[in-house]
Design a protein around this motif. Sequence first.
Motif, PDB file in Angstrom:
ATOM      1  N   LEU A   1     -64.477  50.455  68.593  1.00  0.00           N
ATOM      2  CA  LEU A   1     -65.511  51.422  68.939  1.00  0.00           C
ATOM      3  C   LEU A   1     -65.651  51.500  70.456  1.00  0.00           C
ATOM      4  CD1 LEU A   1     -68.393  50.686  66.386  1.00  0.00           C
ATOM      5  CD2 LEU A   1     -66.701  52.527  66.307  1.00  0.00           C
TER       6      LEU A   1
ATOM      7  N   GLN B   1     -64.459  56.286  67.652  1.00  0.00           N
ATOM      8  CA  GLN B   1     -63.835  55.262  66.819  1.00  0.00           C
ATOM      9  C   GLN B   1     -62.336  55.517  66.729  1.00  0.00           C
ATOM     10  OE1 GLN B   1     -64.561  55.172  62.512  1.00  0.00           O
ATOM     11  NE2 GLN B   1     -64.798  52.951  62.661  1.00  0.00           N
TER      12      GLN B   1
ATOM     13  N   TRP C   1     -56.608  51.993  70.620  1.00  0.00           N
ATOM     14  CA  TRP C   1     -57.785  51.523  71.361  1.00  0.00           C
ATOM     15  C   TRP C   1     -57.364  50.844  72.666  1.00  0.00           C
ATOM     16  CZ3 TRP C   1     -59.613  46.728  72.962  1.00  0.00           C
ATOM     17  CH2 TRP C   1     -60.964  46.655  73.302  1.00  0.00           C
TER      18      TRP C   1
ATOM     19  N   GLY D   1     -71.154  47.823  68.040  1.00  0.00           N
ATOM     20  CA  GLY D   1     -71.680  48.380  66.804  1.00  0.00           C
ATOM     21  C   GLY D   1     -73.117  48.021  66.506  1.00  0.00           C
TER      22      GLY D   1
END
Length: 219
Positions: free
Chosen positions: A52, A95, A102, A125
């Motif tokens: 995230l 996300q 990522w 999160g």
Amino acid sequence: MRPRMAGTQGGSSSSEPTVEERLEGLKLVGEEGEELDLSGEFDELVKEVRWLVLTRVHTSKTFSHAALFNHMRNAWLAAKEILFKVKGDNLFLVQFNCLGDWSKVMEGGPWIFRGAPVVLAKYDGFSNIYEHNLKMIPAWVRIMGLLEGLMKKDLAEKAAAKVGEESILVMVTEGKLNPTAYLRARVHLNLDKPLGRLVPITLKEAKKYPVQYERLPQF
């Protein structure tokens, strides 16, 4: 004739209670009144939240969210799907669906949208997204004319720290001549601070080394 609302005096309405005030006065019974305590599981829960990122565009101009999402998807060239969630006028949760995508985005950059820097920050999160200080962007810099004797990892990192902050990466080859006329380093720049133009270093005498920036967005 309309009846006067409760809680008013002289025809003027009182301020409405907040959601928190209403909840404080709410009497819960049975299972509703039992607190859900997850404190013992928190560390494991954080580990399960993956890939995230909080992001915003460092600009005062208005822009289309859809245009930003399309632009970043094209810029990042992710192998798997990227999801965006709007959390404010200029605050978004992203996300990724694999570690490779990522890592590529977090270790790359600087990312730019319409000339303005796109700020990214890891997100666990659970923490309050509005308390994250989204002010740092990565940048590649060149410290021009740095002496060969300073082209050691520890010394080069100290020189680069005069330009930027945290997560400093210097491109040096220990024990070998530097092939370029500058030290190349990846640093993080604080968008609230002015850009450094010179790195002052004193050895036998004081000298200032000019700084150049690669692909610098508009501040």
